[in-house]
Write an enzyme that holds these catalytic residues in place. Structure first.
Site, short mmCIF file in Angstrom:
data_model
loop_
_atom_site.label_atom_id
_atom_site.label_comp_id
_atom_site.label_asym_id
_atom_site.label_seq_id
_atom_site.Cartn_x
_atom_site.Cartn_y
_atom_site.Cartn_z
N HIS A 113 0.86 -1.19 0.00
CA HIS A 113 0.00 0.00 0.00
C HIS A 113 0.88 1.23 0.00
O HIS A 113 1.97 1.23 0.55
CB HIS A 113 -0.90 0.02 1.25
CG HIS A 113 -2.07 0.93 1.12
ND1 HIS A 113 -1.98 2.27 1.41
CD2 HIS A 113 -3.33 0.69 0.67
CE1 HIS A 113 -3.16 2.82 1.17
NE2 HIS A 113 -3.99 1.90 0.72
N ASP A 130 -7.99 -5.19 -0.58
CA ASP A 130 -8.40 -5.99 -1.74
C ASP A 130 -8.06 -7.47 -1.62
O ASP A 130 -8.48 -8.27 -2.47
CB ASP A 130 -7.72 -5.43 -3.00
CG ASP A 130 -8.25 -4.05 -3.31
OD1 ASP A 130 -7.47 -3.09 -3.31
OD2 ASP A 130 -9.49 -3.93 -3.49
#
Ligand code: SDX
Length: 394
Positions: free
Chosen positions: A270, A328
């Site tokens: 991320h 996700d």
């Protein structure tokens, strides 16, 4: 500095912008919506309460919650002409392509009558988009499958209504499973906002020119579609299907570490979190609940994902680079179990993120300091030179 935009000397330039909406502490793995931890919101509130919170800055009381739900229900239908818009697409068009087109087309139905300097017009636009996105997403799915569109049933709550429009048909009564409704409602909450991510920055930048919010949300949907962003849930499930078996996990971990291989572990890493994405932890819990409800505790992909996560989190490369599962990683597995097809995953993400996009658009457009976005650049092209006439060019 992973900055984005600031209102420096009246221009947007790449630094970091001011916002009261969402706070992320990437090192602690903390996410707050208007100061409330995402874990507490996921546990104690439904998506429309969280929508009210993001929009207004405070959680609703019982009357405000009821009134807001009624207001949203008043906008769930779309213009009959908009339904005809779908027929311009091939049946096998990716639903995100359809969403980008149809949501942008809402401008043609509402933009002319709106003055976005008027708070009530902005409020109506917010409510229209939050209410119509589920209807449009379900229509995109029905169009893709050749099934008839389902009208909203305002006797159902927001997420149950969406599930009925997705999975119901005109020939029989659809009774949504309350465990699956709650799970999907929580997934909406987990995706509602996330500070100045790529698609939110796109919406802010588009909105800073004075473009209408329907067009700005269409721009956000287009940006979210990318596999490095909202398309990662679809890409993650495709990756798990490609890995196929736990025995192949080391092969894909090696590929993810190989600088000469463009392969990235989908659902991992991320821009901001250098610790667990708190949404990933909550998503794994929701996934477990859904699989248990459906008797799929031994779901092949879920077991594969947990083993992949275990191996990666023990691998020095991922530890050193602080790569953890993100929102996700599990969302595709749980959405697939609920019955949502892979190509619809990012549409679900867009449905939920429309709340954050519209909240951040409103915050930007009402900021007295805001000006049109104009990020600057570092020019690394050719130095100034003269044109050589064509006849003399070698
Ligand atoms: C979302 O911004 C948001 O908030 C987005 C989002 C939201 O809610 O809006 O959270 C939603 O987009 C989540 C991210 C979904 N994308 C994916 O899961 C795709 C896979 N992830 C990678 O593409 C990647 O992790 C990014 C794009 C998300 C972040 O990439 P960065 O900015 O390069 O991350 P980093 O600086 O922490 O990377 C450090 C190193 C780099 O290698 P070096 O340059 O140091 O050699 O780790 C590498 C990266 O190349 N790396 C990975 C990796 N992610 C980063 N290596 C292998 N697999 C990965 N998944």
């Amino acid at each position: 500095k992973t900055g984005l935009f600031t209102y420096d000397s009246g221009f947007l330039s790449t630094a970091s912008c001011k916002s009261k909406v969402t706070f992320i502490d990437g090192d602690k793995g903390e996410l707050l919506y208007r100061g409330y931890p995402i874990e507490q919101l996921a546990e104690n509130c439904n998506f429309l309460e969280v929508t009210y919170l993001l929009k207004n800055g405070e959680l609703p009381n019982a009357k405000q919650k009821t009134d807001f739900e009624r207001t949203i229900k008043n906008h769930t239908m779309v213009h009959e002409q908009l339904a005809k818009f779908f027929s311009g697409f091939r049946r096998d068009a990716h639903p995100m392509a359809v969403m980008t087109g149809v949501v942008g087309a809402l401008s043609a139905f509402y933009h002319d009558a709106m003055d976005f300097s008027d708070a009530e017009h902005r409020n109506v636009s917010f409510n229209r988009l939050v209410a119509k996105l589920p209807t449009i997403v379900a229509m995109a799915y029905k169009y893709n499958t050749g099934a008839p569109f389902m009208y909203p049933d305002n006797e159902l709550d927001y997420t149950a209504n969406f599930m009925r429009m997705m999975f119901g048909n005109p020939c029989e009564k659809y009774v949504p499973n309350p465990v699956l409704v709650r799970a999907l409602d929580t997934i909406f909450t987990l995706h509602a906002d996330h500070e100045q991510n790529a698609s939110t920055s796109t919406v802010r930048l588009a909105g800073s020119s004075g473009a209408n919010p329907f067009a700005c949300i269409a721009a956000g949907i287009a940006c979210l579609w990318g596999p490095a962003h909202g398309g990662a849930n679809e890409a993650c499930l495709q990756m798990l299907e490609e890995i196929g078996d736990v025995s192949r996990v080391p092969e894909f971990i090696a590929r993810a570490k190989d600088k000469n291989d463009s392969f990235k572990l989908m659902g991992f890493g991320h821009r901001v979190y250098k610790n667990f994405d708190p949404r990933a932890t909550l998503m794994r819990k929701v996934c477990n609940e859904v699989l248990t409800e459906l008797g799929l505790q031994n779901d092949r992909l879920f077991k594969l994902a947990m083993e992949l996560e275990r191996i990666a989190l023990e691998d020095p490369y991922f530890v050193e680079k602080k790569l953890y599962p993100n929102v996700d990683f599990y969302s595709g597995i749980v959405q697939k179990a609920i019955g949502i097809p892979t190509e619809m995953f990012t549409c679900i993400f867009a449905l939920a993120r429309t709340v954050g996009w519209m909240t951040q658009w409103e915050e930007m457009i009402t900021d007295p300091e805001y000006k049109i976005g104009r990020p600057r650049q570092l020019y690394i092209g050719a130095a100034k030179r003269d044109v050589v006439p064509l006849a003399q060019r070698g």
